[in-house]
Scaffold this active site. Structure first.
Site, short mmCIF file in Angstrom:
data_model
loop_
_atom_site.label_atom_id
_atom_site.label_comp_id
_atom_site.label_asym_id
_atom_site.label_seq_id
_atom_site.Cartn_x
_atom_site.Cartn_y
_atom_site.Cartn_z
N ASP A 180 0.84 -1.19 0.00
CA ASP A 180 0.00 0.00 0.00
C ASP A 180 0.88 1.24 0.00
O ASP A 180 1.92 1.27 0.66
CB ASP A 180 -0.92 0.04 1.22
CG ASP A 180 -1.91 1.19 1.15
OD1 ASP A 180 -2.91 1.06 0.42
OD2 ASP A 180 -1.67 2.24 1.79
N GLU B 275 0.66 5.58 0.36
CA GLU B 275 -0.03 6.85 0.54
C GLU B 275 0.65 7.84 -0.39
O GLU B 275 1.88 7.84 -0.51
CB GLU B 275 0.03 7.32 1.99
CG GLU B 275 -0.61 6.36 3.00
CD GLU B 275 -2.05 6.04 2.67
OE1 GLU B 275 -2.77 6.92 2.16
OE2 GLU B 275 -2.47 4.88 2.91
N HIS C 297 -6.00 4.48 5.88
CA HIS C 297 -5.24 5.47 5.11
C HIS C 297 -3.84 5.70 5.68
O HIS C 297 -3.29 6.80 5.54
CB HIS C 297 -6.00 6.80 5.01
CG HIS C 297 -7.36 6.66 4.39
ND1 HIS C 297 -7.55 6.23 3.10
CD2 HIS C 297 -8.60 6.87 4.89
CE1 HIS C 297 -8.83 6.19 2.83
NE2 HIS C 297 -9.50 6.57 3.90
N ASP D 189 -2.97 -0.40 6.17
CA ASP D 189 -3.77 -0.81 5.02
C ASP D 189 -3.19 -2.05 4.36
O ASP D 189 -3.93 -2.94 3.93
CB ASP D 189 -3.85 0.33 4.00
CG ASP D 189 -4.84 1.42 4.41
OD1 ASP D 189 -5.53 1.22 5.43
OD2 ASP D 189 -4.91 2.45 3.73
#
Length: 869
Positions: free
Chosen positions: A53, A55, A192, A197
């Site tokens: 994941d 961001e 998030h 995540d």
């Protein structure tokens, strides 16, 4: 427990998979309408993988940058190791990203650049496949970041838990990582944030893959055959291979047998108004069936008026204010009357919200009053139902090539198609009809390719089953669009109808204008071309005779001529509009008096369409002359349909291009920036058409809505509805006052709000929603007149940490309409952003909806040619 490396590198396993694929291919080609008995799967099947994941500073991988990396290695079904780091993006973190993730400039200022961590990340990933929720987003950011530092993009098999969740959990109301993790009882401590995540995505994958083995064998087999080449396809295939010898079986639920058709009584009997009134007593059947029932004098009075209208077979316009409960006021007398006389009454609504409310909430309660013999059904337009034949053709590859993404989107539909008993696309939430409109147009029960009784699926056709149920029901719920397309026709499939009841009746005339309008544009010609091409492919597949091939070749050649003529004609229309309204990229204005008659392009396209009709007739004759071809009848019907399509296109082109029909409105609209132009035509007086329908109706006609009168008079609406002449004397009008008083609500307006079309309006509207939610923490319904404005407000609120993701719902984004409404009504402190279908017809009493925000009043555009006329 097989690993991915076993699947991809083991020679024996590869040979088995190849053999299985060949076997499935043979089965697919010879598969008949009946399917084998389903078999259950047992046993685990989980490869090793990296759950990933990122961001980022935004959503565009080409423009935005990674700010945090989270990765977890899963081996032997367990999380073995983790890797995470902040990444310096070389730019400030946008405020909305900080609000969403909690990551600030201070967090990333001294963090390493992506180039500094790339080797460590790639080493951690190794040769394992990747897994993420919406995995293509993360892979695109990873590869764009690698490309910027001149590193080779990685290519790995991958698992998308968002897609798998739609396959494995088809009835979930939402499919975000947070919702799926909660459904599977997997902790997601900090949504998030990259590592949390990634960890949750991996755990979700493990549970979903395990649950995938619970899917019935033939469904897995069909998905394995159809899935795009991917790790998911390998796992589906191996699952089938693992359980092919399993003996456990589960037969599909048998379709219920329908009772015989209604046979109306020759002499219709009246119902006593007192019998209707009793149903509304405080100890009556409605009160016993509904705990929240409360006696309302206006409701009882309206029900008595409806009963009187049904008995006298006259007309009634009933304006019923909010809170009266008008649906029960007309359903109860209608159910009593239809059951007593074994006749069919049609209730027509405008919104699907009201349709759903009638079918799932109101009519089951009405049955307690009308008795167990009372039967009801809903009937929707053809485009709402799945066509079993066309879906079979799609899965077999005979309806064109689909992209990797489109094939993935079809996988949840495969399971739904096996399990549904209605085929109504509205009942599922795992396939987005708006996002994949092309796919649904290929497999819906559209009439343009329906083969009727010659279809091998006719007996189990979802549309036909819905129609048969409607024919056996005392009360049939439809919508205004279906009323105009069927009931208004000379030979409706609903057969003889006793009485008609229109709820949301103020929409009848506008819907009539829309349904009776004719449009000719680029999309119309493209659809026509696709229909001809699809037919030609089938002809070439099933016929090898020289005369047939010669005619087909001529059609191909002539179709190119039709397309070329159409392009020239539409281009000339745009030039004509430019002369009339110079310097306006977007335009819409009326015309009349055959303004395009002198254009040579119009004459050329009309000649091309005439010639196409002749060549199609020749092809029809040649195919009809071939004997002993099992596909002849079906293909001949398809050719005949293409001929009818050509005739309709010819007639519509002449109607709109000439613009000379009396009492009709014609206009041209287009957008030069987007490259489209359209001709439109519609009858101005829908009432004249409706009057013919009312004269053919033997029973009563009831119109009801919260807004029918103008200055306490209904003369204007009566004229628009065609209730003129003798109908004036036989039509009763009545206004039933709402039980709500004015002091039960607080109304207000923002005097400092920006203009709705200004750039400042969207952030202002989002701030209003956020402030009201923070202040009151109550369910808020926010209504828009623009889809784009809704999406923009949703994007801002989505980035805000003030309103949790689970509390924010948006039409067209968070799920289908029934699911959204259910989540909104059952939740607390929810925010629902909606457009057209949420303005009316929804039932959310009490705390289910305490604040309503109208971003713009939904008036029709005054400059629209039809409104002007």
């Amino acid at each position: 427990m097989p690993k991915l490396s076993d699947l991809l590198s083991n020679k024996s396993s590869q040979e088995k998979l190849a053999s299985l694929a060949a076997e499935n291919s043979k089965k697919k080609k010879s598969r008949k309408s009946s399917r084998p008995n389903p078999v259950k799967i047992t046993g685990p099947l989980v490869p090793d993988f990296i759950s990933l994941d990122f961001e980022t500073t935004g959503l565009d991988s080409k423009k935005e940058r990674i700010i945090e990396i989270g990765a977890v290695r899963f081996q032997n079904g367990k999380a073995e190791s983790e890797y995470s780091t902040f990444v310096n993006p070389g730019r400030p973190v946008p405020p909305q990203i900080t609000q969403l993730t909690g990551i600030t400039d201070d967090d990333v200022r001294n963090a390493p650049s992506f180039s500094s961590v790339a080797d460590h990340l790639l080493s951690f990933i190794g040769d394992l496949p990747l897994c993420a929720h919406q995995v293509e987003f993360d892979i695109s950011f990873l590869n764009e970041s690698l490309a910027r530092i001149s590193r080779e993009k990685i290519k790995r098999p991958y698992l998308d838990t968002a897609l798998i969740s739609r396959i494995v959990l088809p009835r979930r109301p939402a499919y975000s990582l947070k919702h799926i993790a909660a459904a599977l009882k997997i902790p997601l401590l900090e949504a998030h944030r990259a590592l949390d995540d990634a960890r949750a995505s991996g755990m979700v994958a493990l549970k979903l893959l395990d649950k995938m083995l619970e899917i019935d064998y033939p469904v897995l087999e069909e998905m394995a055959w159809f899935a795009p080449h991917s790790l998911l396809k390998q796992l589906l295939r191996t699952s089938c291979e693992t359980v092919s010898g399993e003996k456990q079986q589960r037969h599909r639920r048998a379709r219920p047998k329908l009772p015989g058709k209604l046979i109306p009584e020759e002499n219709q009997e009246t119902i006593a108004e007192q019998d209707v009134t009793v149903c509304f007593d405080t100890d009556g059947p409605l009160a016993k069936a509904s705990p929240e029932y409360a006696e309302r004098p206006s409701q009882i009075e309206m029900a008595r008026h409806v009963a009187r209208t049904l008995n006298s077979r006259s007309q009634l316009l009933a304006e019923a204010g909010p809170g009266i409960g008008k649906s029960f006021a007309y359903l109860v007398p209608a159910a009593l009357y239809a059951t007593k006389n074994s006749c069919r009454i049609v209730v027509s609504t405008h919104t699907r919200n009201l349709q759903d409310q009638l079918m799932t909430k109101d009519l089951p309660i009405v049955t307690k009053a009308a008795g167990d013999d009372f039967r009801y059904a809903v009937l929707k337009g053809r485009s709402n139902y799945l066509c079993r034949r066309r879906f079979s053709l799609l899965l077999s590859g005979k309806l064109g090539n689909l992209s990797h993404r489109e094939r993935g989107a079809v996988l949840p539909l495969i399971r739904w198609a096996w399990e549904t008993t209605t085929g109504d696309i509205e009942e599922q939430n795992c396939f987005n009809r708006k996002w994949f409109a092309k796919i649904w147009s290929l497999v819906s029960a559209d009439s343009r390719e329906c083969t009727g009784r010659q279809c091998p699926f006719f007996d189990t056709c979802f549309l036909q089953c819905a129609r048969r149920k409607a024919l056996n029901s005392h009360l049939v719920v439809i919508n205004h669009a279906l009323f105009f397309s069927d009931v208004c026709s000379e030979s409706p499939f609903l057969g003889k109808i006793d009485s008609l009841i229109f709820d949301e009746a103020h929409h009848v005339v506008p819907v009539g204008h829309y349904q009776l309008s004719v449009e000719v544009d680029t999309n119309r010609f493209n659809l026509y071309s696709e229909t001809i091409n699809t037919m030609l492919k089938r002809v070439e597949r099933h016929f090898a005779d020289a005369p047939v091939m010669k005619a087909a070749k001529k059609i191909k050649k002539h179709l190119r001529r039709v397309r070329k003529s159409a392009e020239a004609f539409l281009k000339e229309l745009d030039l004509w509009a430019e002369k009339k309204r110079p310097g306006t990229p977007s335009y819409q204005f009326a015309y009349s008096g055959d303004p395009f008659g002198s254009l040579p392009e119009l004459a050329q396209i009309e000649i091309s369409i005439n010639e196409m009709q002749e060549i199609l007739l020749q092809l029809l004759h040649e195919c009809s002359a071939i004997e002993n071809n099992p596909a002849s009848d079906e293909i001949i019907n398809e050719i005949d349909h293409c001929r009818e399509n050509t005739s309709q296109l010819k007639a519509d082109l002449a109607y709109t291009a000439r613009g000379i029909t009396q009492n009709h409105v014609f206009w041209i609209e287009g957008n030069r920036t987007r490259g489209w132009v359209k001709l439109c035509g519609v009858p101005l007086d829908v009432g004249a058409i409706l009057k013919d329908v009312w004269e053919r109706t033997e029973g009563a006609i009831v119109f009801t809505s919260a807004t029918l009168s103008v200055s306490s008079s209904m003369e204007y609406l009566m004229q628009k509805l065609g209730l003129t002449g003798d109908f004036v004397h036989s039509t009763d009008t009545k206004i039933f006052e709402s039980p709500f008083s004015s002091n039960q609500s607080i109304r207000g307006a923002f005097v400092n709000a920006p203009e709705p079309d200004s750039p400042e309006f969207v952030p202002f509207a989002a701030a209003v929603v956020e402030k009201l939610w923070k202040k009151f923490k109550k369910n808020i319904l926010c209504l828009f007149t623009s889809n784009s404005r809704l999406r923009n407000v949703y994007s801002i609120l989505k980035m805000s940490p003030a309103i949790p993701d689970a509390n924010l719902l948006a039409q067209g984004i968070s799920g289908n309409r029934p699911t959204l409404l259910s989540q909104f009504k059952e939740g607390a402190s929810m925010v629902l952003l909606g457009t057209d279908s949420f303005w009316e017809g929804i039932d959310a009493p009490g705390s289910a909806c305490e604040i309503v925000i109208l971003c713009r009043l939904p008036f029709p555009v005054p400059s629209h040619p039809l409104v002007e006329a």
